[in-house]
Design a protein around this motif. Structure first.
Motif, short mmCIF file in Angstrom:
data_model
loop_
_atom_site.label_atom_id
_atom_site.label_comp_id
_atom_site.label_asym_id
_atom_site.label_seq_id
_atom_site.Cartn_x
_atom_site.Cartn_y
_atom_site.Cartn_z
N SER A 1 78.70 -44.66 112.83
CA SER A 1 78.51 -43.27 112.40
C SER A 1 78.72 -42.27 113.53
O SER A 1 79.01 -41.11 113.28
N PHE A 2 78.61 -42.71 114.78
CA PHE A 2 78.80 -41.82 115.92
C PHE A 2 80.24 -41.78 116.44
O PHE A 2 80.56 -40.97 117.30
N LEU A 3 81.09 -42.66 115.95
CA LEU A 3 82.47 -42.73 116.44
C LEU A 3 83.30 -41.57 115.90
O LEU A 3 83.06 -41.09 114.79
N PRO A 4 84.29 -41.13 116.68
CA PRO A 4 85.21 -40.11 116.16
C PRO A 4 86.00 -40.69 114.98
O PRO A 4 86.11 -41.91 114.83
N GLU A 5 86.55 -39.80 114.17
CA GLU A 5 87.25 -40.26 112.99
C GLU A 5 88.53 -39.49 112.75
O GLU A 5 88.74 -38.40 113.29
N ALA A 6 89.37 -40.09 111.94
CA ALA A 6 90.63 -39.47 111.51
C ALA A 6 90.88 -39.92 110.07
O ALA A 6 90.37 -40.96 109.65
N GLU A 7 91.65 -39.14 109.35
CA GLU A 7 92.03 -39.53 107.99
C GLU A 7 93.42 -40.13 108.02
O GLU A 7 94.32 -39.60 108.67
N ARG A 8 93.59 -41.24 107.34
CA ARG A 8 94.88 -41.91 107.28
C ARG A 8 95.12 -42.45 105.89
O ARG A 8 94.20 -42.75 105.15
N THR A 9 96.40 -42.62 105.57
CA THR A 9 96.80 -43.22 104.31
C THR A 9 96.96 -44.71 104.51
O THR A 9 97.54 -45.14 105.50
N LEU A 10 96.46 -45.48 103.56
CA LEU A 10 96.64 -46.93 103.61
C LEU A 10 98.03 -47.25 103.08
O LEU A 10 98.36 -46.94 101.95
N ARG A 11 98.84 -47.83 103.94
CA ARG A 11 100.20 -48.21 103.57
C ARG A 11 100.26 -49.71 103.34
O ARG A 11 99.35 -50.43 103.76
N VAL B 1 89.02 -43.24 109.00
CA VAL B 1 89.17 -44.30 109.99
C VAL B 1 88.36 -43.90 111.21
O VAL B 1 88.58 -42.85 111.81
N LYS B 2 87.38 -44.72 111.58
CA LYS B 2 86.56 -44.50 112.76
C LYS B 2 87.11 -45.37 113.88
O LYS B 2 87.54 -46.51 113.65
N TYR B 3 87.11 -44.84 115.10
CA TYR B 3 87.66 -45.58 116.23
C TYR B 3 86.81 -45.34 117.47
O TYR B 3 86.18 -44.31 117.63
N ASP B 4 86.83 -46.33 118.34
CA ASP B 4 86.15 -46.22 119.63
C ASP B 4 87.22 -45.91 120.67
O ASP B 4 88.09 -46.74 120.93
N PRO B 5 87.19 -44.71 121.28
CA PRO B 5 88.24 -44.35 122.24
C PRO B 5 88.31 -45.29 123.44
O PRO B 5 89.33 -45.36 124.10
N ARG B 6 87.26 -46.04 123.70
CA ARG B 6 87.24 -46.96 124.85
C ARG B 6 87.93 -48.28 124.55
O ARG B 6 88.22 -49.05 125.47
N ASP B 7 88.20 -48.55 123.25
CA ASP B 7 88.83 -49.81 122.87
C ASP B 7 89.56 -49.61 121.54
O ASP B 7 88.93 -49.63 120.48
N LEU B 8 90.85 -49.43 121.60
CA LEU B 8 91.63 -49.19 120.40
C LEU B 8 92.09 -50.47 119.71
O LEU B 8 92.87 -50.42 118.76
N SER B 9 91.59 -51.63 120.13
CA SER B 9 92.03 -52.88 119.51
C SER B 9 91.47 -53.07 118.11
O SER B 9 91.92 -53.94 117.37
N ARG B 10 90.49 -52.25 117.74
CA ARG B 10 89.95 -52.33 116.39
C ARG B 10 89.51 -50.95 115.92
O ARG B 10 89.16 -50.09 116.73
N VAL B 11 89.57 -50.76 114.62
CA VAL B 11 89.10 -49.53 113.99
C VAL B 11 88.24 -49.94 112.80
O VAL B 11 88.22 -51.11 112.39
N PHE B 12 87.56 -48.97 112.22
CA PHE B 12 86.71 -49.22 111.07
C PHE B 12 87.17 -48.28 109.95
O PHE B 12 87.16 -47.07 110.12
N VAL B 13 87.58 -48.87 108.84
CA VAL B 13 88.16 -48.12 107.74
C VAL B 13 87.15 -48.05 106.60
O VAL B 13 86.64 -49.09 106.16
N VAL C 1 85.17 -51.48 106.74
CA VAL C 1 85.72 -52.79 107.06
C VAL C 1 86.41 -52.67 108.42
O VAL C 1 87.03 -51.65 108.72
N GLU C 2 86.25 -53.69 109.23
CA GLU C 2 86.90 -53.70 110.54
C GLU C 2 88.35 -54.12 110.40
O GLU C 2 88.65 -55.11 109.74
N ALA C 3 89.25 -53.35 110.99
CA ALA C 3 90.67 -53.71 111.03
C ALA C 3 91.07 -53.82 112.49
O ALA C 3 90.71 -52.99 113.31
N ARG C 4 91.80 -54.86 112.79
CA ARG C 4 92.25 -55.10 114.17
C ARG C 4 93.73 -54.79 114.30
O ARG C 4 94.41 -54.58 113.32
#
Length: 168
Positions: free
Chosen positions: A37-47, A76-88, A96-99
């Motif tokens: 809930s504290f992570l920055p977020e962006a809106e994205r389309t699921l392709r 989409v929530k992401y941790d700027p310190r580690d872009l290897s995973r995001v949370f959608v 859900v975690e996406a890698r």
């Protein structure tokens, strides 16, 4: 926390220890959800190829059921310190975690990705895929580490020379 505070006239840590037993501290039920809930977020389309963020493609098998159903963009929530995973956030509201779509790639930070993109743009490269981006970020990371080691070596050498001068 250990220095005397002007208004308290005591170290803040001492005041905390005095009153902490009076506080009913509660841990969140779902610590991962709390952190997300504290992570920055962006809106994205699921392709059909997954979620694309910062020129990086992410995938999770859990997203397969939502392809074609998504009428709105997903959070989409992401941790700027580690872009290897995001949370959608799925349409059900759960995350859900996406890698990385290519899990063999090394984790990089948002700042490394931005610096790599700037470097690639300066070289005239407009089509940037995640492999090139990560490879560029890692090569820049190596350059920084080499520079740090050289600087540390020079500082040690300079200190040794100063110590030798003081002795002699």
């Amino acid at each position: 926390h250990h220095a005397i505070h002007g208004a308290l006239r005591r170290p803040p840590i001492a005041v905390w220890r005095q009153h902490e037993s009076e506080l009913a501290l509660r841990l969140p039920n779902d610590r991962m959800q709390f952190w997300i809930s504290f992570l920055p977020e962006a809106e994205r389309t699921l392709r059909p190829t997954g979620i694309h963020l910062f020129n990086i493609r992410y995938w999770s098998p859990a997203l397969a059921a939502d392809i074609g159903r998504a009428k709105a963009r997903l959070i989409v929530k992401y941790d700027p310190r580690d872009l290897s995973r995001v949370f959608v956030r799925r349409h059900s509201g759960s995350f859900v975690e996406a890698r990385y779509a290519d899990v063999t790639l090394a984790p990089i930070t948002l700042w490394e990705a931005q610096a790599a993109r700037r470097k690639l743009n300066a070289q005239g490269k407009r089509e940037i895929d995640m492999h090139v981006l990560v490879r560029t970020a890692l090569s820049q990371r190596e350059l920084i580490e080499e520079a740090k080691h050289k600087t540390q070596g020079r500082l040690r050498l300079a200190k040794t020379n100063v110590d030798d001068d003081e002795v002699g």
